[in-house]
Scaffold this active site. Structure first.
Site, PDB file in Angstrom:
ATOM      1  N   ARG A 137       0.800  -1.051   0.382  1.00  0.00           N
ATOM      2  CA  ARG A 137      -0.238  -0.025   0.423  1.00  0.00           C
ATOM      3  C   ARG A 137       0.818   1.077   0.130  1.00  0.00           C
ATOM      4  O   ARG A 137       1.585   1.176   0.963  1.00  0.00           O
ATOM      5  CB  ARG A 137      -0.988   0.078   1.245  1.00  0.00           C
ATOM      6  CG  ARG A 137      -1.836   1.124   0.929  1.00  0.00           C
ATOM      7  CD  ARG A 137      -3.231   0.973   2.257  1.00  0.00           C
ATOM      8  NE  ARG A 137      -3.998   1.553   2.160  1.00  0.00           N
ATOM      9  CZ  ARG A 137      -3.969   2.690   3.391  1.00  0.00           C
ATOM     10  NH1 ARG A 137      -2.687   2.804   4.062  1.00  0.00           N
ATOM     11  NH2 ARG A 137      -4.465   4.169   3.573  1.00  0.00           N
ATOM     12  N   ASN A 186      -7.034   8.606   2.763  1.00  0.00           N
ATOM     13  CA  ASN A 186      -6.536   7.434   3.715  1.00  0.00           C
ATOM     14  C   ASN A 186      -7.365   8.499   4.945  1.00  0.00           C
ATOM     15  O   ASN A 186      -7.823  10.013   5.110  1.00  0.00           O
ATOM     16  CB  ASN A 186      -5.539   7.914   3.868  1.00  0.00           C
ATOM     17  CG  ASN A 186      -4.802   7.164   5.132  1.00  0.00           C
ATOM     18  OD1 ASN A 186      -5.077   5.919   5.548  1.00  0.00           O
ATOM     19  ND2 ASN A 186      -4.545   8.135   6.475  1.00  0.00           N
ATOM     20  N   GLU A 187      -8.163   7.355   5.829  1.00  0.00           N
ATOM     21  CA  GLU A 187      -9.166   8.270   6.670  1.00  0.00           C
ATOM     22  C   GLU A 187      -9.134   9.274   6.303  1.00  0.00           C
ATOM     23  O   GLU A 187      -9.433  10.615   7.400  1.00  0.00           O
ATOM     24  CB  GLU A 187      -8.210   8.198   7.832  1.00  0.00           C
ATOM     25  CG  GLU A 187      -7.001   7.283   8.228  1.00  0.00           C
ATOM     26  CD  GLU A 187      -6.125   7.114   9.782  1.00  0.00           C
ATOM     27  OE1 GLU A 187      -5.319   8.918   9.811  1.00  0.00           O
ATOM     28  OE2 GLU A 187      -5.127   5.845   9.568  1.00  0.00           O
ATOM     29  N   HIS A 197      -8.663   0.491  10.537  1.00  0.00           N
ATOM     30  CA  HIS A 197      -7.334   1.063  10.701  1.00  0.00           C
ATOM     31  C   HIS A 197      -7.753   0.740  11.946  1.00  0.00           C
ATOM     32  O   HIS A 197      -8.726   0.609  12.973  1.00  0.00           O
ATOM     33  CB  HIS A 197      -7.198   1.843  10.867  1.00  0.00           C
ATOM     34  CG  HIS A 197      -7.417   3.164   8.919  1.00  0.00           C
ATOM     35  ND1 HIS A 197      -6.569   4.216   9.341  1.00  0.00           N
ATOM     36  CD2 HIS A 197      -7.678   2.591   7.905  1.00  0.00           C
ATOM     37  CE1 HIS A 197      -6.907   4.635   8.120  1.00  0.00           C
ATOM     38  NE2 HIS A 197      -7.185   3.742   6.786  1.00  0.00           N
ATOM     39  N   TYR A 200      -6.140   0.376  15.232  1.00  0.00           N
ATOM     40  CA  TYR A 200      -5.244   0.500  16.499  1.00  0.00           C
ATOM     41  C   TYR A 200      -5.839   0.200  18.255  1.00  0.00           C
ATOM     42  O   TYR A 200      -6.184  -1.060  17.831  1.00  0.00           O
ATOM     43  CB  TYR A 200      -4.516   1.784  15.909  1.00  0.00           C
ATOM     44  CG  TYR A 200      -3.453   1.891  14.664  1.00  0.00           C
ATOM     45  CD1 TYR A 200      -2.369   0.933  15.280  1.00  0.00           C
ATOM     46  CD2 TYR A 200      -4.291   1.641  13.725  1.00  0.00           C
ATOM     47  CE1 TYR A 200      -1.267   1.438  13.457  1.00  0.00           C
ATOM     48  CE2 TYR A 200      -3.080   1.406  12.437  1.00  0.00           C
ATOM     49  CZ  TYR A 200      -1.952   1.340  13.203  1.00  0.00           C
ATOM     50  OH  TYR A 200      -1.259   1.521  12.004  1.00  0.00           O
ATOM     51  N   GLU A 219      -4.445  -2.379   7.332  1.00  0.00           N
ATOM     52  CA  GLU A 219      -2.902  -1.360   8.077  1.00  0.00           C
ATOM     53  C   GLU A 219      -3.448  -1.550   9.723  1.00  0.00           C
ATOM     54  O   GLU A 219      -4.561  -1.595  10.373  1.00  0.00           O
ATOM     55  CB  GLU A 219      -2.899  -0.157   7.707  1.00  0.00           C
ATOM     56  CG  GLU A 219      -2.083   0.816   7.946  1.00  0.00           C
ATOM     57  CD  GLU A 219      -2.696   1.937   7.801  1.00  0.00           C
ATOM     58  OE1 GLU A 219      -2.141   3.385   8.544  1.00  0.00           O
ATOM     59  OE2 GLU A 219      -2.609   2.655   6.678  1.00  0.00           O
ATOM     60  N   TRP A 264       1.346  -1.889   8.857  1.00  0.00           N
ATOM     61  CA  TRP A 264       1.680  -0.418   9.240  1.00  0.00           C
ATOM     62  C   TRP A 264       3.075  -0.411   9.632  1.00  0.00           C
ATOM     63  O   TRP A 264       3.160  -0.641  11.194  1.00  0.00           O
ATOM     64  CB  TRP A 264       0.298   1.197   9.287  1.00  0.00           C
ATOM     65  CG  TRP A 264       1.656   2.119   9.585  1.00  0.00           C
ATOM     66  CD1 TRP A 264       2.481   2.296  10.692  1.00  0.00           C
ATOM     67  CD2 TRP A 264       0.953   3.171   8.259  1.00  0.00           C
ATOM     68  NE1 TRP A 264       2.611   3.868  10.153  1.00  0.00           N
ATOM     69  CE2 TRP A 264       2.326   3.754   9.208  1.00  0.00           C
ATOM     70  CE3 TRP A 264       0.811   2.795   7.486  1.00  0.00           C
ATOM     71  CZ2 TRP A 264       2.880   4.776   8.094  1.00  0.00           C
ATOM     72  CZ3 TRP A 264       1.094   3.543   5.964  1.00  0.00           C
ATOM     73  CH2 TRP A 264       1.596   5.450   6.781  1.00  0.00           C
TER      74      TRP A 264
END
Length: 531
Positions: free
Chosen positions: A75, A152-153, A219, A221, A248, A277
């Site tokens: 990516r 992205n985001e 995503h 996290y 990611e 990531w």
């Protein structure tokens, strides 16, 4: 979630592929039967790494180095001009060429949209579409090799209610402009979708794509710091026939500690794509997310080693795309991962229910085999297709030890799981009056390990318990707590101590220990009895 590094860390996108009716076949990579596939219909499970190209344009060797890890995709961070770049069409062509030279599927993303509504200067999705149209000449004809990640985001934690409309409009504009690529769209809330905006509105966005070839990205996290959260989010797409992939994620972050083990194992078990990531170049306090130091492939970090070479990592699970010649002519020999140690419930004089954590496999787990272990002899008891079994026909007042194997579509069998020991109560009681015991290795190091046993009581109160087992690989116990051991060579008989023998119905107690091992440290089979 808010990015906290100078280069603006992308929080792990989880890619969700959606199916639609066969309104219009994609030219290359597309969605078929709820899965991301190549033009020839071969399933494409992304196993890749993110690379911050827009900030490190000279690090072109990273593409070859990422391929050398076993990755099948990368990516690539590009800029649309609002905060970085813009990355011109000529450079986009060079990036695609590097992907193709190194036999990597190229996921291209415009990073400037990160945190729109909360991040000063961030681009809108409409501006991201303007950028993609401006470089369309570099993308046309690359549909077999390129997935287009719009932005992205695209929202932070403010204004995210507009995500559904804005994302649907962006897809419509790209299709109207003639883009035939599979499209990926990221979730709002700094990519982590803690408001479930993407989860709940995904069908609406899917319907905006006339080709049905849209991939949704989450995503993972700090929001996804437990196995339950990871599994619940991903399964919410799978259960609706909406394919998903983790694009990611990391093993640590300032907003919490993501459960990377579950992310990877669940993705592998369910053929979900993931991209970690990131290769190198993180700053602003999250340098620990670098997989290699200073773009040097010979200097892997602990995260890089975990992601690349660890359980369910890309070295073991990645398969090269068939457009590059991968996946042809080689019989599958990869065994499924080892199932979790079974847990027992609803123990009666003639039956017991077992459940265990699922295995994963590159070609898919097709079922399990439950065996009764008696010394070196194994007897098949059940062959369920899922990770649970209800066993019947047991004998009252009898000790049993059960373990599990997993099977894959190619006929390979996993190594045996850890074992659970149960003792059926005497007949006529009609209830679970026994106890069960499960063994797990908490941590392991060269020559040593820490173990833990959980004793679970039956449906009536108990005043004491005893767990017995025999090691098969020469392990020794050096220290124990919350249990009293009576060893005899390789065999151990552990009774409760004064404070943990009285158990209420269905209550549990644990004891732990440290030990030594050499060569192999397999889990023993346990037998549990109440006093």
């Amino acid at each position: 979630m808010r990015a906290r590094l100078a280069l603006l860390l992308i929080l792990a996108p989880l890619f969700v592929v959606f199916t639609a009716g066969p309104a219009q076949a994609a030219t290359g990579i597309r969605i078929s039967g709820g899965r991301l596939v190549e033009a020839n219909g071969t399933e494409l499970v992304l196993r890749g790494i993110n690379h911050a190209h827009v900030w490190y344009q000279s690090q072109t060797s990273s593409f070859a180095n990422i391929k050398a890890t076993g990755a099948n995709s990368v990516r690539v961070v590009l800029g649309s001009g609002q905060r970085w770049g813009p990355t011109p069409a000529s450079e986009v062509s060079s990036v695609i060429s590097l992907c193709k030279q190194n036999k990597l599927i190229c996921v291209l993303e415009a990073h400037d949209t990160t945190g729109y509504g909360e991040q000063s200067g961030a681009a809108t999705l409409a501006q991201a579409v303007d950028y993609w149209i401006s470089v369309q000449s570099a993308l046309t004809g690359q549909e077999n090799y390129v997935i287009l990640n719009i932005g992205n985001e695209p929202y932070g934690n403010q204004g995210y209610a507009a995500w559904t409309t804005d994302t649907a409009n962006a897809i419509r504009r790209l299709r109207s402009a003639g883009f035939q690529h599979t499209i990926m769209v990221d979730a709002p809330n700094w990519g982590q979708d803690w408001t479930f905006t993407m989860r709940d509105n995904a069908p609406t966005v899917k319907a905006a794509d006339t080709t049905g070839n849209t991939v949704f990205s989450i995503h993972m996290y700090g929001v996804f710091d437990t196995a339950a959260e990871v599994q619940a989010y991903l399964s919410s797409f799978i259960s609706r026939g909406l394919p998903i992939a983790v694009g990611e994620f990391g093993n640590n972050h300032s907003d919490g500690n993501p459960d990377e083990d579950t992310i990877m194992s669940y993705a592998q078990a369910n053929r979900i794509g993931y991209l970690g990531w990131s290769w190198s170049g993180n700053g602003g306090g999250v340098e620990y997310l670098d997989m290699v130091q200073n773009f040097n492939p010979a200097s892997r970090t602990s995260w890089g080693t975990r992601f690349i070479a660890g359980a369910n990592g890309i070295a073991a699970t990645s398969r090269e795309a068939t457009i590059y010649g991968g996946g042809t002519g080689t019989p599958d020999s990869q065994a499924p991962t080892t199932p979790g140690t079974p847990t027992a419930s609803n123990l009666t004089s003639t039956g017991v229910n077992l459940a265990w954590s699922a295995s994963s496999d590159n070609v898919g787990v097709t079922g399990y085999t439950v065996v009764r272990v008696q010394g070196t002899t194994e007897t098949t008891i059940s062959s369920p297709s899922t990770n649970s079994a209800a066993l019947t026909g047991l004998t009252p007042s009898t000790a049993y030890t059960f373990a599990v194997y997993a099977r894959d579509a190619a006929g390979n069998r996993s190594t045996r799981s850890g074992a659970v020991g149960v003792t059926t109560p005497a007949g006529g009681g009609g209830g679970n009056t026994g106890c069960t015991a499960t063994y797990r290795i908490v941590g392991q190091w060269q020559g040593g390990f820490q173990g833990e046993v959980t004793v679970t009581n039956g449906s009536t109160a108990s005043t004491g318990w005893t767990v017995t087992w025999t090691y098969a690989n020469g392990q020794t116990i050096t220290q124990m707590w919350n249990g009293q051991d009576t060893p005899s060579g390789a065999s151990h008989s552990v009774r409760n101590v004064s404070h943990n023998g009285n158990l209420a119905p269905n209550a549990s107690a644990q004891f732990g220990f440290t030990g030594t091992w050499n060569g192999t440290n397999s889990a023993p089979t346990l037998t549990c009895a109440r006093s």
